[in-house]
Scaffold this active site. Structure first.
Site, mmCIF file in Angstrom:
data_model
loop_
_atom_site.group_PDB
_atom_site.id
_atom_site.type_symbol
_atom_site.label_atom_id
_atom_site.label_comp_id
_atom_site.label_asym_id
_atom_site.label_seq_id
_atom_site.Cartn_x
_atom_site.Cartn_y
_atom_site.Cartn_z
ATOM 1 N N ASN A 197 0.857 -1.189 0.000
ATOM 2 C CA ASN A 197 0.000 0.000 0.000
ATOM 3 C C ASN A 197 0.891 1.237 0.000
ATOM 4 O OD1 ASN A 197 -1.841 2.009 0.482
ATOM 5 N ND2 ASN A 197 -2.362 1.346 2.566
ATOM 6 N N LYS A 224 -0.003 4.212 -0.281
ATOM 7 C CA LYS A 224 -0.724 5.354 0.315
ATOM 8 C C LYS A 224 -0.575 6.596 -0.573
ATOM 9 C CE LYS A 224 0.136 3.348 4.805
ATOM 10 N NZ LYS A 224 -0.067 3.488 6.233
ATOM 11 N N HIS A 243 -9.572 0.673 4.768
ATOM 12 C CA HIS A 243 -8.309 0.935 5.477
ATOM 13 C C HIS A 243 -8.587 1.823 6.687
ATOM 14 C CE1 HIS A 243 -4.263 2.291 6.381
ATOM 15 N NE2 HIS A 243 -3.846 1.237 5.703
ATOM 16 N N GLU A 300 -7.032 4.206 7.947
ATOM 17 C CA GLU A 300 -6.849 5.654 7.770
ATOM 18 C C GLU A 300 -8.125 6.278 7.230
ATOM 19 O OE1 GLU A 300 -3.234 5.361 5.494
ATOM 20 O OE2 GLU A 300 -2.145 4.819 7.318
ATOM 21 N N GLU A 330 -5.312 -5.479 10.382
ATOM 22 C CA GLU A 330 -4.328 -4.422 10.577
ATOM 23 C C GLU A 330 -4.627 -3.677 11.879
ATOM 24 O OE1 GLU A 330 -2.386 -3.073 6.718
ATOM 25 O OE2 GLU A 330 -4.286 -2.017 6.820
ATOM 26 N N GLY A 380 2.173 2.103 10.689
ATOM 27 C CA GLY A 380 3.053 3.255 10.545
ATOM 28 C C GLY A 380 3.761 3.644 11.827
ATOM 29 N N SER A 421 3.414 -2.281 10.286
ATOM 30 C CA SER A 421 4.859 -2.238 10.535
ATOM 31 C C SER A 421 5.572 -3.532 10.166
ATOM 32 C CB SER A 421 5.140 -1.847 11.992
ATOM 33 O OG SER A 421 4.678 -0.518 12.232
HETATM 34 C C1 PEP Z 1 -0.904 -0.010 5.996
HETATM 35 O O1 PEP Z 1 -1.077 1.185 5.919
HETATM 36 O O2 PEP Z 1 -1.710 -0.789 5.476
HETATM 37 C C2 PEP Z 1 0.261 -0.488 6.739
HETATM 38 C C3 PEP Z 1 0.288 -1.728 7.118
HETATM 39 O O3 PEP Z 1 1.261 0.433 6.974
HETATM 40 P P1 PEP Z 1 2.699 0.155 7.625
HETATM 41 O O4 PEP Z 1 3.235 -1.101 7.016
HETATM 42 O O5 PEP Z 1 3.509 1.359 7.253
HETATM 43 O O6 PEP Z 1 2.492 0.014 9.094
#
Ligand code: PEP
Length: 253
Positions: A10, A12, A96, A98, A166, A172, A212
């Site tokens: 992703n 983003k 997601h 976010e 997630e 992040g 992460s």
């Molecule tokens: C994501 O935004 O789906 C995600 C898993 O981000 P990150 O790997 O940066 O934590």
């Protein structure tokens, strides 16, 4: 039937056209396991979707990061599922955290989006996950089950859905879930499928972990029985994404 390892990247809201060229060049040069072993899907911002699709090696697919909840029309700024299908974009990420948090997307709205995208022939990476407060309150399973149910209530088949667990506190932040924490929720979601949908959906639906994931923690996470792959944010913009894709080989061992 085995669940093929799935790795999504992703991107983003990141990148210039120059950055995107570099990421594509890295992916095209990388030594990847065969498509029998891993399915790889990267998700650039909308404006780069078609160029990335045409420049990427054919075994890596692309996903949009969102689409509108119903047929297109007078919805300024939105992109419809029909448009993605028309451009042969096979996948879309929906729900997601976010978007849930910043754009107030509710469980029901996400369920409607997943159903509409599937009806237009798209495949969906559907995201669920709890906040830190919810985890600390001991409501993780309740939260992810409610998010999954809101999707299940609107769809008749899980064939074209990958469920991404997630945890919001891991996205992040550099604070990855431990393999045991990830396994516990993935197993819980599989049990939820078994009890609420069917044994077949429980056995065949891929449940991937996001939050992460990095080149250094991916192998141990991939070794968990119910972890069928990853959704990767930050690290999908870096060369270590290739190492994360290679974690699929852990399942062969
Ligand atoms: C994501 O935004 O789906 C995600 C898993 O981000 P990150 O790997 O940066 O934590």
């Amino acid at each position: 039937m085995g669940r093929k390892f799935f790795v999504g990247g992703n991107w983003k809201c990141n990148g210039t056209s120059e950055d995107v060229k570099k990421i594509v060049a890295t992916l095209n040069a990388g030594q990847l396991p065969s498509t029998d072993v891993v399915e790889v899907v990267v998700s650039p911002p909308f404006v780069f979707l078609t160029s990335v699709k045409s420049e990427l090696r054919p075994e890596i697919q692309v996903a949009a990061q969102n689409c509108w909840v119903k047929k297109g029309g007078a919805f300024t700024g939105e992109v419809s599922a029909e448009m993605l299908a028309n451009l042969c974009i096979p996948w879309v990420i929906l729900g997601h955290s976010e978007r849930r948090a910043l754009l107030n997307e509710t469980n029901e709205f996400v369920g409607d989006k997943v159903a509409y995208a599937l009806s237009q022939g798209l495949k969906v990476i559907a995201c669920v996950g709890e906040t830190l407060e919810q985890r600390e309150a001991g409501t993780t399973m309740e939260v992810v089950a409610a998010q999954t149910k809101a999707i299940a209530d609107k769809i008749s088949s899980w064939d074209n859905v990958v469920l991404a667990y997630e945890p919001v506190w891991a996205i992040g932040t550099g604070k990855v879930a431990s393999p045991a924490q990830a396994q516990e929720v993935h197993a819980g979601l599989r049990k939820w499928f078994q009890e609420n949908i069917s044994a077949d959906v429980a056995a065949t639906t891929r449940i991937i972990y996001g939050g992460s994931v990095s080149g250094s923690n991916c192998k141990e996470l991939a070794g968990q029985t119910d972890v069928d792959g990853f959704l990767v944010g930050g690290a999908s913009l870096k060369p270590e994404f290739i190492d994360i894709i290679k974690a699929a080989e852990v399942k062969k061992a």
